[in-house]
Design a protein around this motif. Structure first.
Motif, short mmCIF file in Angstrom:
data_model
loop_
_atom_site.label_atom_id
_atom_site.label_comp_id
_atom_site.label_asym_id
_atom_site.label_seq_id
_atom_site.Cartn_x
_atom_site.Cartn_y
_atom_site.Cartn_z
N ILE A 121 -0.74 43.69 10.81
CA ILE A 121 -1.22 43.34 9.46
C ILE A 121 -2.35 42.33 9.53
N ILE A 122 -2.19 41.32 10.36
CA ILE A 122 -3.24 40.30 10.51
C ILE A 122 -4.54 40.95 10.99
N LYS A 123 -4.44 41.84 11.95
CA LYS A 123 -5.64 42.52 12.47
C LYS A 123 -6.29 43.37 11.39
N LYS A 124 -5.47 43.97 10.53
CA LYS A 124 -5.98 44.79 9.45
C LYS A 124 -6.85 43.95 8.50
N PHE A 125 -6.42 42.70 8.26
CA PHE A 125 -7.14 41.84 7.33
C PHE A 125 -8.34 41.14 7.97
N THR A 126 -8.16 40.67 9.20
CA THR A 126 -9.19 39.81 9.81
C THR A 126 -10.01 40.50 10.89
N GLY A 127 -9.53 41.66 11.38
CA GLY A 127 -10.25 42.36 12.43
C GLY A 127 -9.80 42.00 13.82
N SER A 128 -8.97 40.97 13.94
CA SER A 128 -8.48 40.55 15.26
C SER A 128 -7.21 39.73 15.08
N ILE A 129 -6.56 39.43 16.19
CA ILE A 129 -5.40 38.55 16.14
C ILE A 129 -5.73 37.27 16.89
N PRO A 130 -5.06 36.16 16.61
CA PRO A 130 -5.37 34.90 17.27
C PRO A 130 -5.31 35.01 18.79
N SER A 131 -6.27 34.38 19.46
CA SER A 131 -6.31 34.41 20.92
C SER A 131 -5.46 33.26 21.47
N VAL A 132 -4.13 33.47 21.36
CA VAL A 132 -3.18 32.45 21.81
C VAL A 132 -2.06 33.14 22.58
N SER A 133 -1.22 32.36 23.24
CA SER A 133 -0.09 32.91 23.97
C SER A 133 0.94 33.46 22.98
N ASN A 134 1.83 34.30 23.49
CA ASN A 134 2.89 34.84 22.63
C ASN A 134 3.75 33.74 22.03
N ALA A 135 3.90 32.64 22.78
CA ALA A 135 4.72 31.53 22.30
C ALA A 135 4.13 30.91 21.03
N LEU A 136 2.82 30.99 20.87
CA LEU A 136 2.15 30.39 19.71
C LEU A 136 1.75 31.42 18.66
N MET A 137 1.93 32.71 18.99
CA MET A 137 1.45 33.78 18.11
C MET A 137 2.10 33.73 16.73
N PHE A 138 3.41 33.51 16.68
CA PHE A 138 4.12 33.46 15.40
C PHE A 138 3.51 32.39 14.50
N ARG A 139 3.36 31.20 15.02
CA ARG A 139 2.87 30.08 14.22
C ARG A 139 1.46 30.34 13.71
N GLU A 140 0.57 30.81 14.59
CA GLU A 140 -0.83 31.01 14.21
C GLU A 140 -0.99 32.17 13.23
N CYS A 141 -0.23 33.24 13.45
CA CYS A 141 -0.30 34.38 12.53
C CYS A 141 0.28 34.02 11.16
N LYS A 142 1.31 33.20 11.16
CA LYS A 142 1.91 32.81 9.88
C LYS A 142 0.93 31.98 9.05
N LYS A 143 0.17 31.13 9.72
CA LYS A 143 -0.82 30.32 9.00
C LYS A 143 -1.82 31.22 8.27
N ILE A 144 -2.26 32.27 8.96
CA ILE A 144 -3.21 33.21 8.36
C ILE A 144 -2.55 34.00 7.24
N PHE A 145 -1.35 34.49 7.51
CA PHE A 145 -0.64 35.34 6.55
C PHE A 145 -0.40 34.61 5.24
N GLU A 146 -0.11 33.33 5.31
CA GLU A 146 0.18 32.55 4.11
C GLU A 146 -1.04 32.39 3.21
N THR A 147 -2.22 32.64 3.75
CA THR A 147 -3.46 32.52 2.95
C THR A 147 -3.87 33.84 2.31
N LEU A 148 -3.19 34.93 2.65
CA LEU A 148 -3.59 36.25 2.17
C LEU A 148 -3.21 36.45 0.70
N ASP A 149 -3.99 37.28 0.03
CA ASP A 149 -3.66 37.66 -1.34
C ASP A 149 -2.31 38.39 -1.33
N ILE A 150 -1.37 37.92 -2.13
CA ILE A 150 0.00 38.42 -2.08
C ILE A 150 0.09 39.90 -2.43
#
Length: 298
Positions: free
Chosen positions: A206-235
Motif C-alpha cells: 500500500i505504501i508503495k502504491k501511494f509513494t512509489g517506493s518503500i522506506p530504505s530501512v531494515s525490516n526491524a524498522l520497516m513497521f515504524r517507518e511505514c506507519k508514519k507514512i500511512f498515518e498521513t494518508l487520506d483516510i
C-alpha cells in the motif's frame, strides 16, 4: 448413519471440539487423529453410532446437536459464513476472516465486500462485559459493525449500543433476523488502528502504491517507518486500498474452490485455517472415511 438428532446421550460441548482449529489441523496432517479419538469416546458417539458412519456424518451430527442444545460461537460463525458470505454475497465478490486482530481486540468475523463489515458474536453463553471496548476498536477499523446475538441479549444490545451499530439475532431456527441495520461509520476510521491490523507484505504494498517506493530501512524498522507514512494518508483512499488488499489475504482461486467443496457445517472452520493443497486433499478424503478409520487406536 444414525439419525442427525439422536438421543441426548451425546455430549454437545464435547462434540463442539470437532470444529476447533486444533482438531481440523490434526485431521489435515494425518489420516488418523488422537484428538478425534478422544472426542468420539468422550462424547458418547461410540454408543449410538454405526460402523458405516463417516467422519463427514460425525461433523453433521455434531453440528445438529450443537444447534439444538449448545449454540456456541462456532454455530454463529457458521451462520454468518453461510447466510451472509455465501448467501448475501459470494466468494467471487467477498472474503471472510475470523479472529481478526483490531487494536487490542479480536473481531469474530470480518467480511470484505465493497467495504468492511465486522460481525461480533455474543452467544447465550457470553456476557457483554467487554463489548464497549470491542466496539470502540471496531468502529476505528471497519465501515460497518454488527453484533450477532442470542434473543436473550437483544433488548440490552438495543439499549447500550451506538445507533450506528447493527444488530442481528440468531433465531432458534438458525436464521439471522435483522433487528437493526448498521450505518456507515467512515467518519470514525483511524489510519493508525487500520495499519496495525495489516501484515508487512500488505502495508508495504500500500505504501508503495501511494509513494512509489518503500522506506530504505531494515525490516526491524520497516513497521515504524511505514506507519508514519500511512498515518498521513487520506483516510478514504487508504481505506479503499486496505479493503482490496485484505480481500486477497489467503483467498486465491483454489482456496475458494476448497471452501465450496466442504460440507455446510464446516464452512467457517476451514475459512479460519490456512492449509496447503495436500492438507486440503487429506481433509476431503477423511470426510468419506469411516470414523474408525480416522481414529487412532494404539
Amino acid at each position: 448413519m444414525i439419525n442427525s438428532e439422536p438421543a441426548t446421550t451425546l455430549s454437545a460441548p464435547v462434540l463442539a471440539k470437532l470444529f476447533s482449529p486444533s482438531l481440523i489441523t490434526q485431521v489435515t496432517k494425518s489420516s488418523k487423529s488422537r484428538f478425534l479419538s478422544s472426542i468420539v469416546k468422550e462424547s458418547g458417539f461410540l454408543e449410538v453410532g454405526e460402523a458405516t458412519d463417516t467422519l463427514g456424518d460425525l461433523f453433521d451430527i455434531a453440528f445438529s446437536q450443537m444447534e439444538a442444545s449448545y449454540r456456541n460461537e462456532y454455530i454463529y460463525k457458521n451462520a454468518i459464513a453461510n447466510k451472509i458470505l455465501l448467501g448475501r454475497h459470494s466468494l467471487n465478490t467477498a472474503a471472510m476472516h475470523t479472529e481478526f486482530r483490531v487494536g487490542d481486540s479480536k473481531a469474530d468475523v470480518l467480511i470484505l465486500n465493497g467495504t468492511s463489515h465486522i460481525y461480533e458474536i455474543k452467544t447465550e453463553l457470553d456476557s457483554l462485559d467487554r463489548l464497549d471496548k470491542q466496539i470502540e476498536n471496531y468502529m476505528k477499523f471497519a465501515e460497518c459493525v454488527t453484533i450477532v446475538g442470542s434473543k436473550g441479549h437483544i433488548d440490552k444490545l438495543c439499549a447500550i449500543l451506538p445507533s450506528s451499530v447493527g444488530i442481528l439475532e440468531l433465531t432458534t431456527k438458525g436464521s439471522l433476523k435483522s433487528v437493526r441495520k448498521s450505518v456507515s461509520n467512515r467518519e470514525n476510521l483511524d489510519n493508525s488502528i487500520i495499519f496495525d491490523s495489516l501484515q508487512m507484505s500488505e502495508y508495504t504494498k500500500i505504501i508503495k502504491k501511494f509513494t512509489g517506493s518503500i522506506p530504505s530501512v531494515s525490516n526491524a524498522l520497516m513497521f515504524r517507518e511505514c506507519k508514519k507514512i500511512f498515518e498521513t494518508l487520506d483516510i478514504d483512499h487508504s481505506y479503499e486500498l486496505v479493503v482490496k488488499t485484505l480481500k486477497l489475504r489467503n483467498m486465491d482461486v483454489k482456496t475458494k474452490e476448497f471452501i465450496m467443496s466442504v460440507p455446510v457445517c464446516l464452512k467457517a472452520a476451514v475459512i479460519g485455517i490456512k492449509m496447503t493443497k495436500a492438507q486440503r486433499l487429506v481433509l476431503l478424503g477423511s470426510l468419506n472415511q469411516t470414523i474408525s478409520e480416522c481414529m487412532y487406536n494404539p
